[in-house]
Design a protein around this motif. Structure first.
Motif, short mmCIF file in Angstrom:
data_model
loop_
_atom_site.label_atom_id
_atom_site.label_comp_id
_atom_site.label_asym_id
_atom_site.label_seq_id
_atom_site.Cartn_x
_atom_site.Cartn_y
_atom_site.Cartn_z
N SER A 30 0.84 -1.20 0.00
CA SER A 30 0.00 0.00 0.00
C SER A 30 0.87 1.25 0.00
O SER A 30 1.94 1.28 0.60
CB SER A 30 -0.92 0.00 1.23
N ASN A 31 0.39 2.28 -0.68
CA ASN A 31 1.14 3.53 -0.74
C ASN A 31 0.67 4.54 0.30
O ASN A 31 0.96 5.73 0.21
CB ASN A 31 1.05 4.15 -2.15
N THR A 39 0.81 -5.19 3.06
CA THR A 39 1.23 -5.96 1.89
C THR A 39 0.15 -6.97 1.52
O THR A 39 -0.31 -7.72 2.38
CB THR A 39 2.55 -6.70 2.17
N THR A 40 -0.24 -6.96 0.28
CA THR A 40 -1.27 -7.89 -0.20
C THR A 40 -0.65 -8.83 -1.22
O THR A 40 -0.04 -8.39 -2.20
CB THR A 40 -2.44 -7.13 -0.85
N ARG A 41 -0.81 -10.12 -0.98
CA ARG A 41 -0.30 -11.13 -1.91
C ARG A 41 -1.48 -11.86 -2.54
O ARG A 41 -2.40 -12.28 -1.84
CB ARG A 41 0.62 -12.12 -1.18
N TYR A 62 -4.38 -21.77 10.02
CA TYR A 62 -3.45 -21.01 9.20
C TYR A 62 -4.01 -19.62 8.91
O TYR A 62 -5.22 -19.41 8.83
CB TYR A 62 -3.16 -21.74 7.89
N ASP A 63 -3.10 -18.66 8.72
CA ASP A 63 -3.52 -17.28 8.46
C ASP A 63 -4.35 -17.19 7.18
O ASP A 63 -4.06 -17.88 6.19
CB ASP A 63 -2.30 -16.37 8.32
N CYS A 64 -5.35 -16.31 7.20
CA CYS A 64 -6.19 -16.12 6.01
C CYS A 64 -5.55 -15.09 5.09
O CYS A 64 -6.05 -13.98 4.88
CB CYS A 64 -7.59 -15.68 6.42
N SER A 65 -4.40 -15.46 4.58
CA SER A 65 -3.64 -14.62 3.65
C SER A 65 -2.62 -15.53 2.98
O SER A 65 -2.56 -16.72 3.29
CB SER A 65 -2.93 -13.48 4.40
N GLY A 112 9.05 -12.14 -4.40
CA GLY A 112 8.20 -11.06 -4.90
C GLY A 112 7.22 -11.55 -5.94
O GLY A 112 6.69 -12.67 -5.87
N ASN A 113 6.96 -10.70 -6.94
CA ASN A 113 6.08 -11.08 -8.05
C ASN A 113 6.74 -12.21 -8.85
O ASN A 113 7.96 -12.23 -9.03
CB ASN A 113 5.83 -9.89 -8.97
#
Length: 241
Positions: A30-31, A39-41, A62-65, A112-113
């Protein structure tokens, strides 16, 4: 439809229409000026987005991400399970395979990406014991492993559900790429658990909830026994110094 057989030589008939999959992952920071940064993955399998909720509906611990790569932690299991559900189109088969899938693939995704192509034939051959039609993967909160997984077998004729906790502890203790070192370590961990549990390391029953209740009890006792030993050792070392 998946075929089941009582024969130990027969594996789960997966019926995968394809063995090659395109996996894409994106990381967006996020900016916004507020801290901490968000951070969104996101993940796609064959150009269709998969979501963490699909995995956490089965394994809510487990984390929901999503996470992946060498530094990925709890949410890497979520990523692995979500991808496996998309690839194998079966929740139970995905549960049987996702721990190995994480170690084999997700932990090695670029941090990363990324965009890459996965061919799963070698993976399925390597972990073919998890394709046994009467193998079940269950979550055990008290297990002293990151995955918290317990494997059980259900006899197709008698319906008896059995799990070997010593084998589970050895199998899940830690990932080691060196096969010989891994085998030696598993033997050590297997013996360690059997010394603790004595004849009670095999748990069986006819209902999954009842079997897992007893598994949780035994693994919790093992956990606290391990903690007790660590504390005792640290106290001893402190006074020896």
């Amino acid at each position: 439809m998946n075929n089941y057989s009582g024969s130990k030589t027969v594996k789960w008939d997966i019926h995968l229409p394809e063995k090659v999959f395109h996996i894409k992952g994106t990381v967006t920071v996020s900016n916004e000026l507020t801290l901490p940064l968000k951070t969104t993955r996101r993940l796609w399998v064959n150009h269709l987005e998969v979501f963490p909720e699909t995995a956490t509906a089965l394994r809510s611990f487990y984390d929901c991400s999503f996470e992946w790569g060498e530094l990925g932690q709890n949410a890497s299991y979520t990523a692995a399970l979500s991808i496996c559900i998309a690839i194998f189109n079966s929740e139970r088969l995905a549960e049987n395979l996702f721990i190995c899938f994480k170690e084999e693939f997700v932990d090695n995704f670029p941090d990363g990406n990324f965009e890459l192509v996965l061919e799963v034939t070698r993976f399925l051959n390597k972990y073919n014991f998890r394709l046994h039609p009467h193998l079940y993967s269950r979550f055990c909160f008290s297990a002293i492993t990151n995955s918290r997984e317990i494997l059980l077998y259900k006899d197709p004729e008698t319906g008896l559900i059995t799990t070997d906790l010593a084998e589970n502890y050895a199998l899940h203790r830690e990932y080691m790429p060196d096969v010989k070192v891994k085998a030696l370590n598993e033997r050590k961990q297997r013996l360690l658990f059997r010394l603790f549990a004595k004849e009670n390391y095999i748990i069986s029953g006819y209902e999954f909830p009842e079997v897992m209740r007893r598994v949780e009890d035994m693994m919790a006792r093992f956990y606290w026994r391990s903690v007790e030993k660590i504390i005792t050792r640290k106290i001893t070392e402190h006074y020896e110094d």
